[in-house]
Design a protein around this motif. Structure first.
Motif, mmCIF file in Angstrom:
data_model
loop_
_atom_site.group_PDB
_atom_site.id
_atom_site.type_symbol
_atom_site.label_atom_id
_atom_site.label_comp_id
_atom_site.label_asym_id
_atom_site.label_seq_id
_atom_site.Cartn_x
_atom_site.Cartn_y
_atom_site.Cartn_z
ATOM 1 N N PHE A 292 0.815 -1.205 0.000
ATOM 2 C CA PHE A 292 0.000 0.000 0.000
ATOM 3 C C PHE A 292 0.855 1.264 0.000
ATOM 4 O O PHE A 292 2.038 1.233 0.314
ATOM 5 N N GLN B 260 11.519 2.116 6.446
ATOM 6 C CA GLN B 260 11.590 0.819 7.123
ATOM 7 C C GLN B 260 10.231 0.154 7.167
ATOM 8 O O GLN B 260 10.104 -1.050 6.994
ATOM 9 N N LEU C 13 22.490 -2.224 2.615
ATOM 10 C CA LEU C 13 21.257 -2.120 1.838
ATOM 11 C C LEU C 13 20.319 -1.102 2.458
ATOM 12 O O LEU C 13 19.525 -0.475 1.776
ATOM 13 N N ALA C 14 20.437 -0.942 3.765
ATOM 14 C CA ALA C 14 19.431 -0.120 4.444
ATOM 15 C C ALA C 14 20.056 0.802 5.457
ATOM 16 O O ALA C 14 20.004 0.546 6.648
ATOM 17 N N PRO C 15 20.640 1.885 5.003
ATOM 18 C CA PRO C 15 21.248 2.803 5.969
ATOM 19 C C PRO C 15 20.231 3.323 6.978
ATOM 20 O O PRO C 15 20.569 3.550 8.128
ATOM 21 N N GLU C 16 19.000 3.489 6.574
ATOM 22 C CA GLU C 16 18.054 4.106 7.506
ATOM 23 C C GLU C 16 17.626 3.131 8.598
ATOM 24 O O GLU C 16 16.974 3.517 9.548
ATOM 25 N N SER C 17 17.990 1.855 8.443
ATOM 26 C CA SER C 17 17.630 0.913 9.497
ATOM 27 C C SER C 17 18.696 0.860 10.580
ATOM 28 O O SER C 17 18.527 0.229 11.595
ATOM 29 N N LEU C 18 19.809 1.542 10.340
ATOM 30 C CA LEU C 18 20.876 1.542 11.335
ATOM 31 C C LEU C 18 20.633 2.665 12.344
ATOM 32 O O LEU C 18 19.698 3.446 12.223
ATOM 33 N N ARG D 22 19.818 2.793 15.608
ATOM 34 C CA ARG D 22 18.703 2.876 16.538
ATOM 35 C C ARG D 22 19.258 3.382 17.854
ATOM 36 O O ARG D 22 20.000 2.696 18.535
ATOM 37 N N ARG E 52 16.677 3.597 22.561
ATOM 38 C CA ARG E 52 15.227 3.677 22.650
ATOM 39 C C ARG E 52 14.785 2.878 23.871
ATOM 40 O O ARG E 52 15.324 1.809 24.119
ATOM 41 N N PRO E 53 13.812 3.376 24.663
ATOM 42 C CA PRO E 53 13.422 2.630 25.851
ATOM 43 C C PRO E 53 12.799 1.285 25.481
ATOM 44 O O PRO E 53 12.128 1.165 24.458
ATOM 45 N N TYR F 11 -4.768 -1.003 6.965
ATOM 46 C CA TYR F 11 -4.318 -2.294 7.497
ATOM 47 C C TYR F 11 -5.432 -3.329 7.529
ATOM 48 O O TYR F 11 -5.167 -4.525 7.514
ATOM 49 N N ALA G 126 -5.419 -4.419 4.030
ATOM 50 C CA ALA G 126 -4.210 -5.230 3.853
ATOM 51 C C ALA G 126 -4.433 -6.637 4.387
ATOM 52 O O ALA G 126 -4.045 -7.620 3.748
#
Lengths: 327, 297
Positions: A105, A166, B3-8, B10, B13-14, B187, B190
């Motif tokens: 989506f 993500q 492949l995924a810089p934006e996933s690095l 973190r 975070r609590p 969703y 989905a």
């Protein structure tokens, strides 16, 4: 299911698909008219192929995607998935077949249930189709996470903790989990930052090569569609006005609407490239579409004939179709 | 190349547990929630533990102390049969709370699924069914509960059923409204596109997102149930002797108001505090779930 299909049967075939939403009014809800969202479109998508569908908002491209997946009941026409006619299957009958066709989506902020963890979301289709359970399901989810560039440690995080890109990766992993033949992507990158768009599109192309996935890639941005699609269909007010190989369509568009769409793409350098032809006016109402060629109200080259006679989608050259009286 | 810089990256975070703890701390800062929760907690503690440590049973009679004044041995005095009022008050709390919680649980268990189905399926079922629900709402709740209790007969079980029937429409309407707005979420579509059966969509994708207002409604409904039970018992339809709930104690104690004011006033105060507690808890929860209504954030 996919093993039994011979390679020359297209993954998806849509013939004369029509979707009309009834308009009702008055006390007893009499049907007084209809919105012709999809007005007789036909296309086919082969194994490992991407068909891009472009058009302005309101041209019916999303409805076309949803009707193809039978999330909306088609008014008429035929949908064949892997050679099997699914047009008239009931909701219950189609459930097992949904394994073969998945959807991604536009808005990853609303397409992922905020009450579930990323791992649950990706694993859910495995449960629905009884493909894996327990430790095996966890393993599969981990593998999918790695495949789409997420870290397996993020499995217990909730969608709110992810960025847009993500989240869209989670949605892709979810669609991929059941190893479908076809994924319909409804504006999958238009809600993302431009820098992230390319990453997601690249990921989708990698996955296509790996699994011979077929995509229907719906977007309003012809530049993105150009990047991923083998063939492109241009939609205007519920009809396909032009369909061709990507290179042909971009290089020498036949339909004036395609030209206008291409002219609207920003150029890297001013003054270079295509001739500018800004399109005036708005897309007409699909409740009361103009007669003849739907595009004649905004067409720079329209003649008298265009106002009366609907142009058929003719095959102009091999693999190339256009619906214009003049081209 | 990643492949995924934006996933690095973190950042710290609590964890889930930390977040839960933080939200509980945050909740205690809400005065409605804190006071309401305290009042409800006290009642639960009284019902669960205090009954066992009191020196007198709720039905132990002491003919030497009829309508006795409050004193060292009987903290709130005794009733016309020499029974300890404090013990009876605590025992009444057990029955009143049981009826309150039981009837609301029953109403939610019936009303919530009905609302889910009506809202999701829509169409003729929804239209006909909701008119039936509306017809229940059209009647004054106390009069309806009274009628049903009178038809079913006296006793606490029948009282519970009568109150549950009256409380169902609120849950059904509430959940139906939630479903109508939630079912347009991507969703839900989905889940359908994944091939999820309807019950799974309803219970996994819609209900968890609709549950907060249900919890609020449940808390408010318990207050209503306690007061309705007291009213029914007051006119003699609820608890039957020797059982006594707060309502029936007020009824009997009312006759001895001048001789032993605590006999009626103590249970009346308890009804007041219990209803106040559940209403404040419900209102506090509503504010907590929906920060916009507090005017902050």
């Amino acid at each position: 299911m996919s093993d039994a299909v011979s390679p020359d049967v297209p993954t998806l075939e849509v013939v004369d698909l029509v979707k009309t939403f009834p308009l009702s009014s008055g006390f007893l809800s009499r049907v007084t008219g209809g919105v012709h969202a999809v007005d007789g479109i036909s296309f086919a998508v082969g194994r490992g192929e991407t068909l891009g569908i472009v058009g302005e908002s309101g041209c019916g491209k999303s409805t076309a995607g949803r009707t193809t997946l039978k999330l909306l009941e088609p008014t008429s026409g035929q949908i064949r998935l892997l050679g099997r006619d699914i047009t008239r299957l009931s909701r219950a009958q189609i459930r097992p077949i949904r394994r073969e066709m998945q959807m991604i989506f536009q808005d990853p902020f609303s397409s992922l249930n905020p009450r579930m963890t990323a791992g649950q979301l990706v694993g859910e289709p495995l449960g629905i189709h009884h493909l894996a359970r327990g430790a095996e399901r966890i393993d599969r989810i981990e593998a999918l996470f790695k495949q789409v560039g997420l870290r397996p440690e993020q499995m217990d995080d909730q969608p709110q903790q992810f960025s847009g890109g993500q989240r869209q990766r989670i949605a892709i992993a979810r669609a991929l989990s059941v190893k479908p033949s076809l994924i319909i992507c409804d504006e999958p990158v238009s809600a993302l930052d431009v820098s992230i768009q390319a990453q997601v599109v690249n990921l989708m192309m990698d996955l296509q090569d790996q699994y011979q996935l077929s995509y229907v890639f719906i977007a309003h941005d012809i530049a993105i569609v150009e990047q991923i699609s083998h063939r492109i269909a241009v939609m205007y007010l519920g009809r396909i006005v032009e369909m061709a190989e990507t290179k042909t369509l971009i290089g020498e568009p036949l339909h004036p609407y395609t030209e206008a769409l291409l002219a609207a793409v920003p150029k890297p350098k001013p003054g270079m490239g295509r001739r500018r032809k800004a399109l005036g006016g708005d897309i007409p109402s699909p409740i009361n579409p103009p007669p003849g060629c739907h595009f004649h109200t905004r067409c720079p080259i329209a003649v008298a004939r265009c106002r009366v006679e609907r142009p058929a989608l003719r095959t102009v050259a091999s693999g190339r179709q256009a619906a214009c009286h003049l081209r | 190349m990643t492949l995924a810089p934006e996933s690095l990256g973190r950042s710290s975070r609590p964890s889930r547990r930390q977040r839960l703890f933080r939200s509980m701390l945050d909740a205690l800062r809400n005065p409605l929630l804190a006071v309401g929760g305290f009042l409800v907690l006290i009642q639960l503690v009284a019902v669960l533990f205090v009954g066992h440590i009191l020196p007198f049973g709720p039905n132990t009679m002491d003919y030497n102390a009829l309508l006795g004044a409050p004193g060292a041995s009987h903290l709130l005095g005794t009733d016309e049969l020499g029974r300890d009022i404090l013990s009876r008050l605590v025992d009444g709390a057990r029955l009143s709370l049981s009826v309150g919680l039981g009837s609301v649980a029953m109403a939610a268990l019936i009303g919530v699924p009905l609302g889910l189905v009506a809202g999701y399926l829509g169409g003729a079922f929804d239209a006909i069914f909701m008119r039936l629900i509306d017809s229940i709402i059209a009647l004054p709740p106390l009069v309806l509960a009274l009628t049903i209790a009178a038809v079913l007969g006296t006793g606490l079980v029948n009282t519970t059923i009568a109150i549950a029937i009256v409380a169902i429409p609120a849950f059904t309407r509430l959940v139906r409204g939630q479903v109508l707005s939630l079912k347009t979420n991507d969703y839900v579509l989905a889940a359908e596109s994944l091939g999820a059966p309807t019950w799974l969509i309803l219970f996994r994708h819609i209900l968890p997102n609709a549950i907060n207002p249900v919890i609020v409604q449940a808390s408010l409904a318990i207050g209503f149930a306690i007061i309705t039970e007291s009213s029914l018992s007051f006119i003699g339809l609820g608890a039957q002797p020797p059982q006594s709930t707060w309502g029936s104690m007020v009824q009997v104690g009312f006759q001895y108001l001048e001789l032993q004011p605590f006999y009626a006033l103590a249970p009346a105060t308890m009804i007041f505090l219990a209803v106040l507690g559940f209403n404040m808890l419900g209102e506090g929860l509503r504010q907590q779930f929906d920060p916009a209504s507090r005017g902050i954030k």
